[in-house]
Motif scaffolding. Structure first.
Motif, PDB file in Angstrom:
ATOM      1  N   ASN A   3       0.800  -1.229   0.000  1.00 30.20           N
ATOM      2  CA  ASN A   3       0.000   0.000   0.000  1.00 30.20           C
ATOM      3  C   ASN A   3       0.828   1.273   0.000  1.00 30.20           C
ATOM      4  O   ASN A   3       0.275   2.351   0.094  1.00 30.20           O
ATOM      5  N   THR A   4       2.149   1.159  -0.056  1.00 25.36           N
ATOM      6  CA  THR A   4       2.993   2.343  -0.074  1.00 25.36           C
ATOM      7  C   THR A   4       2.784   3.090  -1.387  1.00 25.36           C
ATOM      8  O   THR A   4       2.899   2.503  -2.458  1.00 25.36           O
ATOM      9  N   PRO A   5       2.441   4.401  -1.332  1.00 28.77           N
ATOM     10  CA  PRO A   5       2.180   5.156  -2.557  1.00 28.77           C
ATOM     11  C   PRO A   5       3.471   5.538  -3.273  1.00 28.77           C
ATOM     12  O   PRO A   5       4.084   6.551  -2.989  1.00 28.77           O
ATOM     13  N   THR A   6       3.909   4.708  -4.184  1.00 27.62           N
ATOM     14  CA  THR A   6       5.101   5.001  -4.973  1.00 27.62           C
ATOM     15  C   THR A   6       4.737   5.969  -6.087  1.00 27.62           C
ATOM     16  O   THR A   6       3.559   6.114  -6.435  1.00 27.62           O
ATOM     17  N   PRO A   7       5.743   6.653  -6.683  1.00 30.48           N
ATOM     18  CA  PRO A   7       5.424   7.540  -7.810  1.00 30.48           C
ATOM     19  C   PRO A   7       4.673   6.820  -8.927  1.00 30.48           C
ATOM     20  O   PRO A   7       3.744   7.372  -9.504  1.00 30.48           O
ATOM     21  N   LYS A   8       5.032   5.581  -9.219  1.00 29.57           N
ATOM     22  CA  LYS A   8       4.344   4.841 -10.280  1.00 29.57           C
ATOM     23  C   LYS A   8       2.880   4.602  -9.908  1.00 29.57           C
ATOM     24  O   LYS A   8       1.997   4.763 -10.741  1.00 29.57           O
ATOM     25  N   ARG A   9       2.617   4.250  -8.664  1.00 29.80           N
ATOM     26  CA  ARG A   9       1.224   4.016  -8.245  1.00 29.80           C
ATOM     27  C   ARG A   9       0.410   5.295  -8.323  1.00 29.80           C
ATOM     28  O   ARG A   9      -0.754   5.274  -8.705  1.00 29.80           O
ATOM     29  N   ARG A  10       1.015   6.431  -7.955  1.00 26.58           N
ATOM     30  CA  ARG A  10       0.289   7.702  -8.062  1.00 26.58           C
ATOM     31  C   ARG A  10      -0.009   8.010  -9.523  1.00 26.58           C
ATOM     32  O   ARG A  10      -1.096   8.445  -9.866  1.00 26.58           O
ATOM     33  N   LYS A  11       0.983   7.792 -10.409  1.00 26.78           N
ATOM     34  CA  LYS A  11       0.790   8.035 -11.838  1.00 26.78           C
ATOM     35  C   LYS A  11      -0.314   7.133 -12.376  1.00 26.78           C
ATOM     36  O   LYS A  11      -1.187   7.582 -13.105  1.00 26.78           O
ATOM     37  N   ALA A  13      -2.808   5.841 -10.756  1.00 26.40           N
ATOM     38  CA  ALA A  13      -4.103   6.277 -10.230  1.00 26.40           C
ATOM     39  C   ALA A  13      -4.607   7.497 -10.991  1.00 26.40           C
ATOM     40  O   ALA A  13      -5.798   7.587 -11.323  1.00 26.40           O
ATOM     41  N   LEU A  14      -3.722   8.443 -11.283  1.00 28.95           N
ATOM     42  CA  LEU A  14      -4.135   9.621 -12.042  1.00 28.95           C
ATOM     43  C   LEU A  14      -4.504   9.237 -13.467  1.00 28.95           C
ATOM     44  O   LEU A  14      -5.479   9.752 -14.022  1.00 28.95           O
ATOM     45  N   ASP A  15      -3.750   8.321 -14.073  1.00 28.86           N
ATOM     46  CA  ASP A  15      -4.086   7.853 -15.422  1.00 28.86           C
ATOM     47  C   ASP A  15      -5.462   7.196 -15.424  1.00 28.86           C
ATOM     48  O   ASP A  15      -6.244   7.383 -16.357  1.00 28.86           O
ATOM     49  N   PHE A  16      -5.774   6.434 -14.378  1.00 24.22           N
ATOM     50  CA  PHE A  16      -7.082   5.790 -14.281  1.00 24.22           C
ATOM     51  C   PHE A  16      -8.203   6.829 -14.282  1.00 24.22           C
ATOM     52  O   PHE A  16      -9.239   6.635 -14.926  1.00 24.22           O
ATOM     53  N   LEU A  17      -7.992   7.937 -13.580  1.00 27.92           N
ATOM     54  CA  LEU A  17      -9.026   8.972 -13.529  1.00 27.92           C
ATOM     55  C   LEU A  17      -9.332   9.526 -14.915  1.00 27.92           C
ATOM     56  O   LEU A  17     -10.469   9.903 -15.203  1.00 27.92           O
ATOM     57  N   LEU A  18      -8.314   9.572 -15.769  1.00 28.30           N
ATOM     58  CA  LEU A  18      -8.535  10.054 -17.137  1.00 28.30           C
ATOM     59  C   LEU A  18      -9.432   9.112 -17.935  1.00 28.30           C
ATOM     60  O   LEU A  18     -10.030   9.517 -18.932  1.00 28.30           O
ATOM     61  N   GLU A  19      -9.522   7.867 -17.514  1.00 29.43           N
ATOM     62  CA  GLU A  19     -10.343   6.885 -18.230  1.00 29.43           C
ATOM     63  C   GLU A  19     -11.820   6.963 -17.835  1.00 29.43           C
ATOM     64  O   GLU A  19     -12.656   6.353 -18.495  1.00 29.43           O
ATOM     65  N   ALA A  36      -6.997  19.174 -15.083  1.00 27.82           N
ATOM     66  CA  ALA A  36      -7.010  18.916 -13.643  1.00 27.82           C
ATOM     67  C   ALA A  36      -5.948  17.868 -13.294  1.00 27.82           C
ATOM     68  O   ALA A  36      -5.264  17.987 -12.272  1.00 27.82           O
ATOM     69  N   ILE A  37      -5.800  16.857 -14.141  1.00 28.54           N
ATOM     70  CA  ILE A  37      -4.783  15.828 -13.906  1.00 28.54           C
ATOM     71  C   ILE A  37      -3.387  16.441 -14.002  1.00 28.54           C
ATOM     72  O   ILE A  37      -2.517  16.164 -13.174  1.00 28.54           O
ATOM     73  N   MET A  38      -3.170  17.306 -14.990  1.00 27.81           N
ATOM     74  CA  MET A  38      -1.859  17.954 -15.127  1.00 27.81           C
ATOM     75  C   MET A  38      -1.546  18.795 -13.896  1.00 27.81           C
ATOM     76  O   MET A  38      -0.421  18.783 -13.393  1.00 27.81           O
ATOM     77  N   ALA A  39      -2.532  19.520 -13.379  1.00 29.68           N
ATOM     78  CA  ALA A  39      -2.322  20.341 -12.191  1.00 29.68           C
ATOM     79  C   ALA A  39      -2.025  19.455 -10.979  1.00 29.68           C
ATOM     80  O   ALA A  39      -1.151  19.778 -10.166  1.00 29.68           O
ATOM     81  N   ALA A  40      -2.741  18.343 -10.857  1.00 35.19           N
ATOM     82  CA  ALA A  40      -2.500  17.429  -9.741  1.00 35.19           C
ATOM     83  C   ALA A  40      -1.095  16.845  -9.808  1.00 35.19           C
ATOM     84  O   ALA A  40      -0.403  16.736  -8.793  1.00 35.19           O
ATOM     85  N   ARG A  41      -0.650  16.474 -11.007  1.00 39.82           N
ATOM     86  CA  ARG A  41       0.719  15.941 -11.160  1.00 39.82           C
ATOM     87  C   ARG A  41       1.755  16.990 -10.739  1.00 39.82           C
ATOM     88  O   ARG A  41       2.718  16.681 -10.052  1.00 39.82           O
ATOM     89  N   ALA A  42       1.533  18.227 -11.154  1.00 40.85           N
ATOM     90  CA  ALA A  42       2.481  19.294 -10.802  1.00 40.85           C
ATOM     91  C   ALA A  42       2.488  19.526  -9.298  1.00 40.85           C
ATOM     92  O   ALA A  42       3.540  19.742  -8.697  1.00 40.85           O
ATOM     93  N   PHE A  43       1.328  19.468  -8.652  1.00 40.01           N
ATOM     94  CA  PHE A  43       1.243  19.690  -7.221  1.00 40.01           C
ATOM     95  C   PHE A  43       1.901  18.569  -6.442  1.00 40.01           C
ATOM     96  O   PHE A  43       2.608  18.811  -5.464  1.00 40.01           O
ATOM     97  N   LEU A  44       1.681  17.318  -6.850  1.00 41.15           N
ATOM     98  CA  LEU A  44       2.245  16.182  -6.120  1.00 41.15           C
ATOM     99  C   LEU A  44       3.756  16.300  -6.006  1.00 41.15           C
ATOM    100  O   LEU A  44       4.300  16.229  -4.922  1.00 41.15           O
TER     101      LEU A  44
END
Length: 98
Positions: A3-11, A13-19, A36-44
């Motif tokens: 369950n550790t949120p690695t950068p790949k897992r965050r990516k 999850a964000l890619d899934f939201l685009l679907e 919104a996804i681009m802004a979230a990626r920049a913020f993370l």
């Protein structure tokens, strides 16, 4: 740890939201806007680690006019959370707002 949120897992999850298609919540929600996804990626990004006087660590994210911080005590417990934006601040250790 799974369950550790690695950068790949965050990516992922964000890619899934685009679907998500329009009406993904069955209440008429629109599809997630790629901006919104681009802004979230920049913020993370990567938080700035800051030492605290009690032997803990504070993680601070800075993005545009926003600053978000989470303080971890020496024992690993979260002791405060704060948000600063355009001159205002709210923190968990502030007195209750009346």
């Amino acid at each position: 740890m799974e369950n550790t949120p690695t950068p790949k897992r965050r990516k992922d999850a964000l890619d899934f939201l685009l679907e998500l298609k329009p009406n993904w919540d069955s209440y008429g929600a629109p599809a997630i806007d790629p901006r919104a996804i681009m802004a979230a990626r920049a913020f993370l990004g990567e938080p700035i680690p800051v030492p605290t006087v009690n032997g803990g660590v504070e993680l601070v994210w800075e993005w545009q006019n926003l600053e978000l911080g989470v303080e971890f005590a020496a024992d690993g417990e979260i002791t405060s959370v704060f948000v600063q934006h355009n001159g205002w601040e709210i923190a968990t250790d502030d007195p209750p707002l009346n």
